[in-house]
Scaffold this active site. Structure first.
Site, PDB file in Angstrom:
ATOM      1  N   ASP A 163       0.866  -1.180   0.000  1.00  0.00           N
ATOM      2  CA  ASP A 163       0.000   0.000   0.000  1.00  0.00           C
ATOM      3  C   ASP A 163       0.906   1.235   0.000  1.00  0.00           C
ATOM      4  OD1 ASP A 163      -2.142   1.694  -0.026  1.00  0.00           O
ATOM      5  OD2 ASP A 163      -3.086   0.922   1.785  1.00  0.00           O
TER       6      ASP A 163
HETATM    7  C1  BGC Z   1      -5.034   3.303   0.431  1.00  0.00           C
HETATM    8  C2  BGC Z   1      -5.268   2.248  -0.622  1.00  0.00           C
HETATM    9  C3  BGC Z   1      -5.229   2.866  -1.997  1.00  0.00           C
HETATM   10  C4  BGC Z   1      -3.897   3.579  -2.173  1.00  0.00           C
HETATM   11  C5  BGC Z   1      -3.724   4.207  -3.534  1.00  0.00           C
HETATM   12  C6  BGC Z   1      -3.820   4.153   0.128  1.00  0.00           C
HETATM   13  O1  BGC Z   1      -3.750   5.262   0.960  1.00  0.00           O
HETATM   14  O2  BGC Z   1      -4.907   2.681   1.685  1.00  0.00           O
HETATM   15  O3  BGC Z   1      -6.495   1.610  -0.388  1.00  0.00           O
HETATM   16  O4  BGC Z   1      -5.430   1.885  -2.960  1.00  0.00           O
HETATM   17  O5  BGC Z   1      -3.786   4.593  -1.208  1.00  0.00           O
HETATM   18  O6  BGC Z   1      -4.569   5.281  -3.728  1.00  0.00           O
END
Ligand code: BGC
Length: 759
Positions: free
Chosen positions: A307
C-alpha cells in the site's frame, strides 16, 4: 489463444509506435495473454529478465502516483517523490517505473505509453492502475451499502460495469476489492468493504473479483483486481485507521483471512499488503503472511503490491532501521512491488550487489509482474485499453445508470416503519429538510476518483422526478448550525403532512483516515431533529452514512428510518422509488447498529462470556455497559420490507453426520409484494474453545407476493461447523448445536437444535 486486434482509432492515435511494436521481436515473444499457463510465456519472460539490468528490474517493481492528475481525477493522495509530469515520463522511458496510478484518462496513458514504447531500451509496456472502488464514472453504492443488498451477483454486475468504464479510460488494474472485515464502526473504511460478517465478506470478495476481471483478463473491458488490504487492516485497535492489530490465530484464520482467500480463489491477479502490523510484525515485512499463507498455502500466483508508502512506514513503526532496510525486509517477505515510496528503485540494486537480497528473489518478483502484464494483454498490445474516444463512449450509459439505480434500491435498509408510514401516498405534502436534501454533494461517497457529485441525483431531484409535492429547507449544515435554520425548518415541517429528514455523515466523515470516537449524528443535525420532532409531524429519517451509527433521541424515535448510505449516481431516484413504494425495501444491515458508540467494537458473532445478560431487564454483574444492553439497537441482518413476514415450521433433523437439509416456511401476510432475506445461523453450545453466540451459515433472498408462503431450504455441511482449534488447525467437534432460520442475527425466527456426530 485468441488474438485481439486493435481498434482503428487506437492505431491512428498511437501511429507509428504501434506499427513498430507489432513488428517487434519482444511482442512475438510475449504475446500470449495467458501468463499463468504456458511454459512458452514463462520462457520468454525469463529471456526478457535475462536482458534486464538490476536497475531496470527495480524499475519494474516500482509504481508511482501519476504526476499528471487533476482534471476529472480528484487528488486522493499527495504525489510522492517526483510529481513533475515530464520528469515522470523521462523516468518511465529510463525504465525506472512499472506504471502509474490515479492518472488522468486515455490521453495521459497514450502519451506515457507511446514515450516508453518508442524511447525505452526494452520497451516493456507501462501498466495503468487506479482506485476504481465503487464505480468509475457511473458511481454505485459504497461497498458496505451494496453489501446490504445481500446479493453478491449484484456486486459482480456493478464491478463489471466499473471495469467496462475504467478500461475505456486506459486503466488496466484497479486497487479493489477492499475485503477487510469491519467490526468496529469507529473505523472510517467500513464504507469500502462488505461489513462485519465473514460469510458475506467472502461472497462479496469473490463476486467483485469476478466482476472486475471478467471472462478473460486480456479483454479490453477487463482489468486486474487487487484484493486489499492484506491482512486484517479492518481490525485496527480502537477503530483507529492504521493502528496495530493484535489478535489470536483463531480469529485471524476464521474471520479476517477468509475474505482475502476467497478473492484469491476467485482468481485475483494481485493483492495489496496492508499498513498495519499483526502481533508485532508489519504486513510489509511479514514473510509468514505474504509467502507462507498467501503463496504456499493458498497457491496465489499473482503479485503483491505494497500500500501507499507502506514499506517505508516500517521505519516509523520501529521494524526497519532505514529505507534500505525497509526495501530489504519487504522484498524478502514477498512484497513484489513497491507503491509510492521509491525504496525499491533506490535500494534494490545495491542490496543485490551487496548480497543482502538474492538476485533470484528480485527476478521472481519481476517475473510475477511481467506475467501479470502479459496476462492483461499488454505485451500483445500495449495500447489495448488506450483509445481516446472510448472513455466517452463507455461512460454513464443508460444501462449503467439503470444498474446504479437498481443497486441503490437494493442497498437501502428500512430500519423501522411505525404504523406503516411508508410508502408515502401520492399527493402527500412533504417537507424535505436537512443538509443532504438538495445540495448536490455527498451523494457519491468517499473513494471516488473519477465520478462527479454534480452529475449525481440528490434527494430533491429524485422527489421531483417522482412527481412529489415538496418544499426544501436545509435547516442545518453537516457539522455546524445555520443561523435561523431550525426556525425555518420547523415552519416548513408545520406546513407539511410528513417530514423527510436527510441527515447523517458527509463524505469527509468516512473513508481512509476518517475514524470517529463518537459514531453519532453530528450535534447540529441532532438539534434539528429534536426541534422537528416537537412539531408532532411524522418524520422519516433518510440516513446518509458510511458506517453503522449510534442513533439517539428524535432520530432513533422517528416513525420511519431508511439507511441510504452513499448510493452514488442514481441516489435520489432509488430513494424516491422506495419512499413511494415503486419497490419494497429489501436491504439488510451488513453491520450492527449499536445502542451507543461506547459499545464498539460491537458485532453479532461475539462470545457469550460466563455472565451473559439474557433477554429482558439488565441484571447486576452481568455483561453489559451501564444502562445499555449487550445487543444491537438494529442488529446485523435486520431490515424491513413493505410486506408482513412470518417465519414458521422449522425443519431440522435431530442428528447430523453429513450434509443436512434444513428449512422453514416464510409467509408474507401483508398486502404488498416483498423480498425477504432468510438467514441461517448456528451456535455450537460446547467446544474445546468457546464459540460465538451465532454464526451466519447461509442466506437467500426470496420474493413473496401478498399472502404467499414458501418453504426455504438450506444444506448445512460438516464444513460449515468447523473452527480453528487450540492447535491452529481447522476441526469439527461433535456435540449439540442451536440452529435458527431468522430475519436477523438477533431475531428468534424459528429456532431448534441438532446433534452433530461424525459418520
Ligand atoms: C489506500 C489504498 C489505496 C492507495 C492508492 C492508500 O492510501 O490505503 O487503499 O489503494 O492509497 O490510492
Amino acid at each position: 489463444m485468441v488474438k485481439r486486434g486493435m481498434s482503428r482509432r487506437a492505431v491512428l492515435a498511437a501511429g507509428s509506435t504501434i506499427v513498430a511494436w507489432q513488428a517487434s521481436p519482444l511482442r512475438a515473444m510475449l504475446r500470449s495473454a495467458d501468463a499463468a499457463a504456458g511454459p512458452a510465456t514463462r520462457a520468454s519472460i525469463d529471456e526478457l529478465i535475462a536482458r534486464m539490468t538490476i536497475e531496470e528490474k527495480a524499475g519494474q517493481l516500482t509504481l508511482m502516483p501519476a504526476a499528471w492528475g487533476g482534471g476529472i481525477a480528484t487528488a486522493l493522495n499527495p504525489p510522492a517523490g517526483n510529481n513533475n509530469y515530464p520528469v515522470q515520463i523521462a523516468d518511465a522511458v529510463a525504465g525506472k517505473l512499472t506504471g502509474v496510478f490515479n492518472g488522468n484518462g486515455a490521453r495521459m496513458a497514450l502519451q506515457m505509453q507511446k514515450a516508453v514504447m518508442e524511447g525505452s531500451r526494452l520497451k516493456i509496456p507501462l501498466i495503468f492502475a487506479a482506485d476504481v472502488i465503487h464505480g468509475h464514472r457511473t458511481i454505485f453504492p459504497v461497498g458496505v451499502g451494496e453489501a446490504a443488498s445481500f446479493e453478491p451477483s449484484l456486486a459482480e454486475r456493478t464491478a463489471r460495469v466499473a471495469a467496462f468504464e475504467a478500461t475505456g479510460a486506459g486503466i488496466d488494474w484497479t486497487f479493489a476489492p477492499m475485503v477487510d472485515i469491519a467490526r468496529d464502526q469507529r473505523w472510517g473504511r467500513t464504507m469500502e468493504g462488505a461489513g462485519e460478517d465473514v460469510l458475506v465478506g467472502r461472497l462479496f470478495a469473490a463476486a467483485r473479483v469476478r466482476g472486475f476481471q471478467g471472462r478473460n483478463l486480456a479483454d479490453d473491458d477487463c482489468l486486474m483486481a487487487c484484493v486489499k488490504h492484506f491482512a486484517a487492516y479492518g481490525a485496527a485497535e480502537a477503530g483507529l485507521d492504521y493502528n496495530s492489530v493484535d489478535m489470536s490465530i483463531q480469529r485471524l484464520e476464521e474471520i479476517y483471512l477468509r475474505p482475502y482467500q476467497a478473492g484469491v480463489d476467485a482468481g485475483a491477479a494481485s493483492v495489496m499488503s496492508s499498513f498495519n502490523e499483526i502481533n508485532g510484525v508489519p504486513s510489509n515485512g511479514n514473510h509468514w503472511l505474504m509467502t507462507d499463507v498467501l503463496r504456499d498455502r493458498w497457491g496465489f500466483k499473482g503479485f503483491v503490491v505494497s500500500d501507499y508508502t507502506g514499506d517505508e512506514e516500517m521505519i516509523a513503526a520501529g521494524f526497519a532501521a532505514d529505507r534500505r532496510d525497509a526495501a530489504r525486509l519487504a522484498i524478502l517477505a514477498g512484497v513484489d512491488m513497491s507503491m509510492s515510496s521509491g525504496v525499491y528503485q533506490e535500494h534494490l540494486p545495491a542490496l543485490v550487489r551487496d548480497g543482502q537480497v538474492p538476485l533470484a528473489i528480485v527476478d521472481q518478483s519481476v517475473r510475477r509482474v511481467l506475467a501479470a502484464k502479459a496476462q492483461v494483454g499488454l505485451f500483445d498490445n500495449p495500447f489495448r485499453r488506450i483509445d481516446l474516444n472510448r472513455e466517452a463512449q463507455r461512460s454513464r450509459l443508460p444501462a449503467s445508470l439503470a444498474l446504479s439505480r437498481e443497486a441503490g434500491q437494493k442497498s437501502i435498509v428500512m430500519l423501522k416503519n411505525e404504523g406503516g408510514l411508508l410508502p408515502l401516498k401520492p399527493g402527500t405534502k412533504i417537507a424535505l429538510i436537512g443538509p443532504f436534501a438538495a445540495e448536490g454533494r455527498d451523494i457519491n461517497g468517499p473513494w471516488v476518483v473519477y465520478g462527479d457529485n454534480g452529475q449525481a441525483i440528490d434527494v430533491a431531484r429524485g422527489l421531483h422526478d417522482a412527481g412529489a409535492r415538496f418544499t426544501v429547507t436545509k435547516g442545518s449544515d453537516v457539522e455546524a448550525s445555520i443561523p435561523g435554520g431550525i426556525a425555518k425548518a420547523v415552519a416548513a415541517a408545520k406546513a407539511a403532512d410528513v417530514v423527510l429528514l436527510a441527515i447523517g455523515e458527509s463524505e469527509a466523515m468516512s473513508g481512509e483516515a476518517k475514524s470517529r470516537t463518537e459514531i453519532d449524528v453530528p450535534a447540529p443535525q441532532q438539534a434539528l431533529a429534536e426541534a422537528i420532532a416537537k412539531t408532532g409531524k411524522p418524520v422519516v429519517v433518510l440516513l446518509r452514512n458510511g458506517r453503522a451509527l449510534a442513533l439517539e433521541g428524535a432520530v432513533r424515535d422517528a416513525r420511519a428510518i431508511l439507511v441510504t448510505w452513499f448510493l452514488g449516481s442514481e441516489s435520489g431516484h432509488a430513494i424516491a422509488d422506495v419512499l413511494f413504494g415503486k419497490v419494497s425495501p429489501s436491504g439488510r444491515l451488513p453491520v450492527s447498529f449499536p445502542f451507543a458508540s461506547g459499545q464498539e467494537p460491537y458485532y453479532y458473532a461475539h462470545k457469550n462470556t460466563g455472565r451473559p445478560n439474557g433477554p429482558g431487564p439488565l441484571a447486576e454483574y452481568k455483561a453489559h455497559y451501564q444502562g445499555v444492553p449487550n445487543s444491537a439497537l438494529f442488529p446485523f441482518g435486520h431490515g424491513l420490507t413493505y410486506g408482513d413476514i412470518v417465519y414458521s415450521a422449522l425443519q431440522v433433523a435431530p442428528q447430523m453426520s453429513g450434509p443436512m437439509r434444513v428449512g422453514a416456511t416464510i409467509t408474507n401476510r401483508g398486502s404488498r409484494a416483498a423480498v425477504e432475506t432468510v438467514q441461517l445461523y448456528t451456535h455450537q453450545k460446547v467446544g474445546s474453545l468457546t464459540r460465538p453466540v451465532r454464526e451466519l451459515k447461509g442466506f437467500q433472498k426470496v420474493a413473496l407476493a401478498p399472502g404467499e408462503s414458501k418453504t426455504i431450504g438450506f444444506t448445512l455441511t460438516p464444513d460449515d461447523l468447523k473452527f480453528v482449534g487450540a492447535d491452529g488447525k481447522w476441526r469439527i467437534e461433535p456435540g449439540l448445536f442451536d440452529l435458527w432460520i431468522a430475519p436477523s442475527a438477533e431475531a428468534e425466527g424459528v429456532h431448534g437444535s441438532f446433534t452433530y456426530r461424525a459418520a
